[in-house]
Design a protein around this motif. Structure first.
Motif, PDB file in Angstrom:
ATOM      1  N   CYS A 150       0.866  -1.178   0.000  1.00 38.65           N
ATOM      2  CA  CYS A 150       0.000   0.000   0.000  1.00 38.65           C
ATOM      3  C   CYS A 150       0.904   1.230   0.000  1.00 38.65           C
ATOM      4  O   CYS A 150       1.314   1.695   1.069  1.00 38.65           O
ATOM      5  CB  CYS A 150      -0.898   0.025   1.231  1.00 38.65           C
ATOM      6  N   TRP A 152       0.916   4.858  -0.886  1.00 41.18           N
ATOM      7  CA  TRP A 152       0.086   6.004  -1.231  1.00 41.18           C
ATOM      8  C   TRP A 152       0.741   7.295  -0.741  1.00 41.18           C
ATOM      9  O   TRP A 152       1.738   7.281  -0.025  1.00 41.18           O
ATOM     10  CB  TRP A 152      -1.303   5.866  -0.611  1.00 41.18           C
ATOM     11  N   GLN A 177      -6.830   4.770   5.494  1.00 42.38           N
ATOM     12  CA  GLN A 177      -6.452   4.527   4.105  1.00 42.38           C
ATOM     13  C   GLN A 177      -6.522   3.054   3.714  1.00 42.38           C
ATOM     14  O   GLN A 177      -6.958   2.724   2.613  1.00 42.38           O
ATOM     15  CB  GLN A 177      -5.028   5.048   3.837  1.00 42.38           C
ATOM     16  N   ASN A 238      -0.104   8.722  -5.288  1.00 41.38           N
ATOM     17  CA  ASN A 238      -0.214   7.295  -4.992  1.00 41.38           C
ATOM     18  C   ASN A 238       0.570   6.496  -6.021  1.00 41.38           C
ATOM     19  O   ASN A 238       0.568   6.819  -7.219  1.00 41.38           O
ATOM     20  CB  ASN A 238      -1.671   6.849  -5.023  1.00 41.38           C
ATOM     21  N   GLY A 241      -1.248  -0.117  -5.053  1.00 41.93           N
ATOM     22  CA  GLY A 241      -2.052  -0.881  -4.104  1.00 41.93           C
ATOM     23  C   GLY A 241      -2.141  -2.277  -4.668  1.00 41.93           C
ATOM     24  O   GLY A 241      -2.830  -2.501  -5.666  1.00 41.93           O
ATOM     25  N   GLU A 257      -2.707   1.139  -8.963  1.00 41.66           N
ATOM     26  CA  GLU A 257      -2.714   2.002  -7.785  1.00 41.66           C
ATOM     27  C   GLU A 257      -3.752   1.572  -6.765  1.00 41.66           C
ATOM     28  O   GLU A 257      -3.622   1.839  -5.576  1.00 41.66           O
ATOM     29  CB  GLU A 257      -2.987   3.450  -8.199  1.00 41.66           C
ATOM     30  N   TYR A 258      -4.815   0.880  -7.226  1.00 45.22           N
ATOM     31  CA  TYR A 258      -5.984   0.661  -6.374  1.00 45.22           C
ATOM     32  C   TYR A 258      -6.520  -0.765  -6.502  1.00 45.22           C
ATOM     33  O   TYR A 258      -7.727  -0.962  -6.505  1.00 45.22           O
ATOM     34  CB  TYR A 258      -7.094   1.657  -6.736  1.00 45.22           C
ATOM     35  N   TYR A 287      -5.979  14.496  -3.532  1.00 45.67           N
ATOM     36  CA  TYR A 287      -5.554  13.109  -3.352  1.00 45.67           C
ATOM     37  C   TYR A 287      -6.649  12.182  -3.865  1.00 45.67           C
ATOM     38  O   TYR A 287      -7.788  12.600  -4.123  1.00 45.67           O
ATOM     39  CB  TYR A 287      -5.275  12.805  -1.870  1.00 45.67           C
ATOM     40  N   SER A 290      -9.684   4.781  -2.792  1.00 48.58           N
ATOM     41  CA  SER A 290      -9.898   3.489  -3.422  1.00 48.58           C
ATOM     42  C   SER A 290     -10.868   3.607  -4.591  1.00 48.58           C
ATOM     43  O   SER A 290     -11.499   4.643  -4.815  1.00 48.58           O
ATOM     44  CB  SER A 290     -10.449   2.497  -2.393  1.00 48.58           C
TER      45      SER A 290
END
Length: 336
Positions: A150, A152, A177, A238, A241, A257-258, A287, A290
Motif C-alpha cells: 500500500c 500512497w 487509508q 499514490n 495498491g 494504484e488501487y 488526493y 480506493s
C-alpha cells in the motif's frame, strides 16, 4: 429504483458526496446532517433534502436508512443512535476504531431488529472478484504466502481538517487509508492468527499522532504467512495498491494504484481472463482513494431491504477488519 426508500446522511464531507450521488439511483435523500452548517446546507440544497445540524434532531424525522459518513471515531455512536431510532444503517469504513465499539453496534442492530451494512467496496473490484472466484475453486491449491503493498501519498495539507491525524477520530492509516486491504486479507484468506509490526512517522511530524509507514508480518490461521508494507510517503502521488498470492499451484498479482489491474498470473493448467475495467478511483482533489464501487454497495442495500437477499458486507466483516488491525497495533513497535 423505486423512490420509496428514504435515506439520510450523517456527515457531509467528501465521501458523503459519493453517497448522495448513488442514493439518487437507489431511493430518495430526505435529510443530511453536519455540525458545520455550511456543509449541511450545501449538500441539502444540491439534492433538495432537509438540512440538520444535530443528529438527534435529524433522527426525529422519518427515514429508512441512515448513512454514517462521519469521522472514524464517531461511527459507533452515530450508528447506535440511528439504530435505536429505528433505522437501518450503512456505515462507512472502518466500522469503528475498537472491537468493543463494533460489538456494541452489532448488539444495537440485533436489539432494534435492523440491518447494519458496512462499506467494503473493494470487494467489488473486478480483479479482486476474479481472484476470489479463483481461490474458491481451489485453482491455486494451498496458499503459502501473501504480500500486500500500500504505497500512497497523503500530503501535510490532507491533515488540515481537525479530525484527521488524531488517534481518537482518525486512528491511523490502517483504519483510514488501508482498512479495505485488511478486509480483503480476511475475505480471501481467513482470520489472522497473530501479527507483529514496525512503525515510524518519517514525513508528517507533529501533524499526525501515529505512523505514516509500517511493515507488518502476519501469520494466518490457515498456516500461510504474509506481509503488509504500507506508507503515506509515496512522493507526490499514490504509487501502488497490490496483492500478490503465492500458492501451491500458481502465483497471481493484482496491482495498479488501487487493486484495479491483473498484473501477473502463472497458474497450473489455467489462465484467468482479463477482468473488465473497474471504476475510477474516488477523486478528492488533492488526493485519491480506493476504487469507487459505491453503486454496488447501494445495489446490495436495495436487494436486501426489498428482496430479502443477503448482506454482501455486514457487521461481522467490519468487526473482523478492526480485530485484525488491533492485533497489528498490539504487536507493533513505534520507532520514533
Amino acid at each position: 429504483m423505486p423512490p420509496g426508500i428514504k435515506f439520510s446522511v450523517i456527515g457531509c464531507g467528501r465521501i458523503a458526496q459519493r453517497h448522495a450521488e448513488h442514493i439518487q439511483q437507489a431511493g430518495t435523500l430526505v435529510a443530511v446532517c453536519d455540525v458545520e452548517k455550511e456543509k449541511a446546507d450545501k449538500l441539502a440544497a444540491t439534492y433538495n433534502a432537509a438540512a440538520y445540524y444535530s443528529v438527534a434532531d435529524m433522527l426525529r424525522q422519518p427515514t429508512d436508512v441512515v448513512c454514517v459518513c462521519t469521522p472514524n471515531g464517531l461511527h459507533a455512536s452515530h450508528t447506535i443512535a440511528a439504530l435505536e431510532a429505528g433505522c437501518h444503517v450503512l456505515c462507512e469504513k472502518p466500522m469503528a476504531l475498537r472491537t468493543e465499539d463494533c460489538r456494541a453496534m452489532i448488539r444495537a442492530a440485533e436489539n432494534a431488529g435492523k440491518k447494519l451494512f458496512i462499506v467494503k467496496q473493494n470487494r467489488f473490484n473486478p480483479p479482486v472478484a476474479a481472484v476470489k472466484k479463483l481461490l474458491d475453486e481451489g485453482r491455486l491449491g494451498v496458499v503459502y504466502s501473501i504480500q500486500v503493498n500500500c504505497f500512497w501519498n497523503r500530503p501535510l495539507s490532507y491533515y488540515k481538517d481537525a479530525w484527521r491525524g488524531t488517534p481518537e477520530l482518525d486512528g491511523g492509516p490502517l483504519f483510514t487509508q488501508f482498512s479495505h486491504f485488511i478486509d480483503l486479507i480476511y475475505w480471501l484468506f481467513g482470520e489472522v492468527a497473530d501479527a507483529t509490526a514496525l512503525k515510524a512517522n518519517f514525513g508528517h511530524g507533529a501533524v499526525i499522532g501515529f505512523e505514516d509507514t509500517g511493515v507488518v508480518l502476519l501469520r494466518l490461521a490457515s498456516g500461510a504467512i504474509g506481509t503488509i508494507n504500507y506508507t503515506l510517503n509515496s512522493y507526490g502521488r499514490n504509487m501502488e495498491g497490490s496483492l500478490t498470492i503465492f500458492g501451491e499451484k500458481g502465483t497471481v498479482k493484482i496491482g495498479g494504484e488501487y487493486l484495479d489491474k491483473l498484473e501477473y498470473q502463472h497458474i497450473e493448467d489455467f489462465t484467468m481472463e482479463q477482468p473488465a475495467a473497474g471504476k475510477a478511483a474516488n477523486d478528492y482533489g488533492g488526493y485519491k482513494g480506493s476504487m469507487s464501487n459505491h453503486d454496488k454497495v447501494y445495489e446490495n442495500v436495495i436487494a436486501v431491504l426489498q428482496n430479502g437477499q443477503s448482506i454482501a458486507t455486514g457487521a461481522a466483516d467490519g468487526l473482523h477488519t478492526v480485530t485484525i488491525i488491533e492485533k497489528i497495533n498490539k504487536g507493533s513497535r513505534m520507532l520514533n
